[in-house]
Motif scaffolding. Structure first.
Motif, PDB file in Angstrom:
ATOM      1  N   CYS A   1      33.487  25.687  34.593  1.00 50.50           N
ATOM      2  CA  CYS A   1      34.906  25.459  34.863  1.00 50.50           C
ATOM      3  C   CYS A   1      35.051  24.067  35.463  1.00 50.50           C
ATOM      4  CB  CYS A   1      35.455  26.503  35.816  1.00 50.50           C
ATOM      5  SG  CYS A   1      37.153  26.198  36.381  1.00 50.50           S
ATOM      6  N   VAL A   2      35.793  23.228  34.765  1.00 57.39           N
ATOM      7  CA  VAL A   2      36.020  21.862  35.221  1.00 57.39           C
ATOM      8  C   VAL A   2      37.447  21.755  35.776  1.00 57.39           C
ATOM      9  CG1 VAL A   2      36.090  19.449  34.596  1.00 57.39           C
ATOM     10  CG2 VAL A   2      34.431  20.965  33.507  1.00 57.39           C
ATOM     11  N   VAL A   3      37.551  21.188  36.955  1.00 57.44           N
ATOM     12  CA  VAL A   3      38.848  20.966  37.598  1.00 57.44           C
ATOM     13  C   VAL A   3      39.224  19.502  37.442  1.00 57.44           C
ATOM     14  CG1 VAL A   3      40.198  21.182  39.719  1.00 57.44           C
ATOM     15  CG2 VAL A   3      38.284  22.752  39.282  1.00 57.44           C
ATOM     16  N   SER A   4      40.425  19.257  36.938  1.00 62.10           N
ATOM     17  CA  SER A   4      40.870  17.875  36.751  1.00 62.10           C
ATOM     18  C   SER A   4      42.294  17.710  37.292  1.00 62.10           C
ATOM     19  CB  SER A   4      40.818  17.496  35.271  1.00 62.10           C
ATOM     20  OG  SER A   4      41.709  18.310  34.519  1.00 62.10           O
TER      21      SER A   4
ATOM     22  N   VAL B   1      40.734  17.402  47.792  1.00 61.16           N
ATOM     23  CA  VAL B   1      39.420  18.033  47.879  1.00 61.16           C
ATOM     24  C   VAL B   1      39.524  19.484  47.420  1.00 61.16           C
ATOM     25  CG1 VAL B   1      39.658  18.855  50.267  1.00 61.16           C
ATOM     26  CG2 VAL B   1      37.391  18.346  49.343  1.00 61.16           C
ATOM     27  N   ILE B   2      38.447  19.950  46.800  1.00 56.36           N
ATOM     28  CA  ILE B   2      38.364  21.351  46.403  1.00 56.36           C
ATOM     29  C   ILE B   2      37.602  22.112  47.470  1.00 56.36           C
ATOM     30  CG2 ILE B   2      37.614  22.974  44.638  1.00 56.36           C
ATOM     31  CD1 ILE B   2      37.625  20.618  42.648  1.00 56.36           C
ATOM     32  N   GLU B   3      38.210  23.115  48.025  1.00 57.54           N
ATOM     33  CA  GLU B   3      37.529  23.939  49.031  1.00 57.54           C
ATOM     34  C   GLU B   3      36.730  25.038  48.317  1.00 57.54           C
ATOM     35  OE1 GLU B   3      37.163  23.041  51.980  1.00 57.54           O
ATOM     36  OE2 GLU B   3      38.919  21.908  52.606  1.00 57.54           O
ATOM     37  N   GLY B   4      37.073  26.280  48.480  1.00 63.48           N
ATOM     38  CA  GLY B   4      36.339  27.352  47.821  1.00 63.48           C
ATOM     39  C   GLY B   4      36.591  27.399  46.322  1.00 63.48           C
ATOM     40  N   MET B   5      35.569  27.835  45.588  1.00 60.85           N
ATOM     41  CA  MET B   5      35.696  28.054  44.154  1.00 60.85           C
ATOM     42  C   MET B   5      35.119  29.429  43.836  1.00 60.85           C
ATOM     43  SD  MET B   5      34.563  24.317  42.683  1.00 60.85           S
ATOM     44  CE  MET B   5      35.552  24.384  41.179  1.00 60.85           C
TER      45      MET B   5
ATOM     46  N   GLY C   1      21.974  39.770  42.139  1.00 58.29           N
ATOM     47  CA  GLY C   1      20.658  39.737  41.514  1.00 58.29           C
ATOM     48  C   GLY C   1      20.690  39.403  40.037  1.00 58.29           C
ATOM     49  N   ARG C   2      21.887  39.404  39.439  1.00 60.24           N
ATOM     50  CA  ARG C   2      22.000  39.105  38.004  1.00 60.24           C
ATOM     51  C   ARG C   2      22.800  37.818  37.747  1.00 60.24           C
ATOM     52  NH1 ARG C   2      24.779  42.341  34.743  1.00 60.24           N
ATOM     53  NH2 ARG C   2      26.200  43.127  36.357  1.00 60.24           N
ATOM     54  N   PHE C   3      23.795  37.567  38.574  1.00 55.92           N
ATOM     55  CA  PHE C   3      24.657  36.397  38.388  1.00 55.92           C
ATOM     56  C   PHE C   3      24.376  35.376  39.505  1.00 55.92           C
ATOM     57  CE2 PHE C   3      28.491  38.596  36.120  1.00 55.92           C
ATOM     58  CZ  PHE C   3      27.612  39.132  35.189  1.00 55.92           C
ATOM     59  N   THR C   4      24.526  34.109  39.165  1.00 58.27           N
ATOM     60  CA  THR C   4      24.374  33.036  40.144  1.00 58.27           C
ATOM     61  C   THR C   4      25.518  32.050  40.002  1.00 58.27           C
ATOM     62  OG1 THR C   4      21.956  33.217  40.048  1.00 58.27           O
ATOM     63  CG2 THR C   4      22.881  31.212  41.012  1.00 58.27           C
ATOM     64  N   ILE C   5      26.213  31.817  41.102  1.00 59.31           N
ATOM     65  CA  ILE C   5      27.291  30.828  41.106  1.00 59.31           C
ATOM     66  C   ILE C   5      26.769  29.534  41.723  1.00 59.31           C
ATOM     67  CG2 ILE C   5      28.224  31.569  43.357  1.00 59.31           C
ATOM     68  CD1 ILE C   5      31.041  30.955  42.215  1.00 59.31           C
ATOM     69  N   SER C   6      27.199  28.423  41.152  1.00 59.78           N
ATOM     70  CA  SER C   6      26.828  27.113  41.698  1.00 59.78           C
ATOM     71  C   SER C   6      27.967  26.147  41.425  1.00 59.78           C
ATOM     72  CB  SER C   6      25.520  26.618  41.069  1.00 59.78           C
ATOM     73  OG  SER C   6      25.672  26.474  39.669  1.00 59.78           O
ATOM     74  N   ARG C   7      27.901  24.992  42.065  1.00 60.36           N
ATOM     75  CA  ARG C   7      28.957  24.001  41.855  1.00 60.36           C
ATOM     76  C   ARG C   7      28.382  22.601  41.966  1.00 60.36           C
ATOM     77  NH1 ARG C   7      33.330  24.785  46.597  1.00 60.36           N
ATOM     78  NH2 ARG C   7      34.087  22.710  45.949  1.00 60.36           N
ATOM     79  N   ASP C   8      29.040  21.682  41.286  1.00 60.72           N
ATOM     80  CA  ASP C   8      28.707  20.269  41.358  1.00 60.72           C
ATOM     81  C   ASP C   8      29.964  19.578  41.880  1.00 60.72           C
ATOM     82  OD1 ASP C   8      28.324  17.538  40.870  1.00 60.72           O
ATOM     83  OD2 ASP C   8      27.066  17.931  39.113  1.00 60.72           O
ATOM     84  N   ASN C   9      29.955  19.239  43.165  1.00 61.32           N
ATOM     85  CA  ASN C   9      31.159  18.663  43.769  1.00 61.32           C
ATOM     86  C   ASN C   9      31.507  17.301  43.170  1.00 61.32           C
ATOM     87  OD1 ASN C   9      31.583  20.864  45.476  1.00 61.32           O
ATOM     88  ND2 ASN C   9      30.262  20.020  47.071  1.00 61.32           N
ATOM     89  N   GLY C  10      30.504  16.567  42.737  1.00 65.50           N
ATOM     90  CA  GLY C  10      30.766  15.265  42.132  1.00 65.50           C
ATOM     91  C   GLY C  10      31.460  15.363  40.789  1.00 65.50           C
ATOM     92  N   LYS C  11      31.277  16.494  40.127  1.00 61.89           N
ATOM     93  CA  LYS C  11      31.884  16.702  38.808  1.00 61.89           C
ATOM     94  C   LYS C  11      33.054  17.683  38.864  1.00 61.89           C
ATOM     95  CE  LYS C  11      27.645  15.819  36.175  1.00 61.89           C
ATOM     96  NZ  LYS C  11      26.678  16.373  35.192  1.00 61.89           N
TER      97      LYS C  11
END
Length: 122
Positions: free
Chosen positions: A22-25, A30-34, A65-75
């Motif tokens: 998911c890309v935010v544009s 600033v983006i807080e929680g996602m 244990g099955r799903f993993t959430i991550s984020r790239d704040n620079g992107k």
């Protein structure tokens, strides 16, 4: 205007994997929680996983244990890596972001993507 655009949904067999993005544009401070939510017909939208700006995460019990959430704040991007998928994971998945639009003093505005369909079926 802020936009959230999801991608990566599709049809997968039970036990398979998918990665949602998911890309935010747009104009924002600033983006807080996602997070990622999902919804099936006739049911309320439910939280799947969430991540703070600092990287703290929490998950629904059904996906731990099955799903993993991550984020790239620079992107300005959040990901959901889904493994060991089950038919019960079939749903429309929505990206969510709490965004301060103008400064740290701005209230966080909840923004949603349009959703992406995930279907787990043989």
């Amino acid at each position: 205007q802020v936009q959230l655009v999801e991608s990566g949904g599709g049809l997968v067999q039970p036990g398979g994997s998918l990665r949602l993005s998911c890309v935010v544009s747009g104009s924002m401070f600033v983006i807080e929680g996602m997070g990622w939510y999902r919804q099936t017909p006739g049911k309320e939208r439910e939280l799947v996983a969430a991540i703070t700006r600092a990287g703290s995460t929490n998950y629904a019990d059904s996906v731990k244990g099955r799903f993993t959430i991550s984020r790239d704040n620079g992107k300005n991007t959040v990901y959901l890596q889904m493994t060991s998928l089950k038919p019960d994971d079939t749903a429309v998945y929505y990206c969510n972001a709490a965004i301060r639009l103008q400064s740290f003093y701005s209230p966080a505005t909840e923004c949603w993507g349009q959703g992406t369909q995930v279907t787990v079926s043989s």
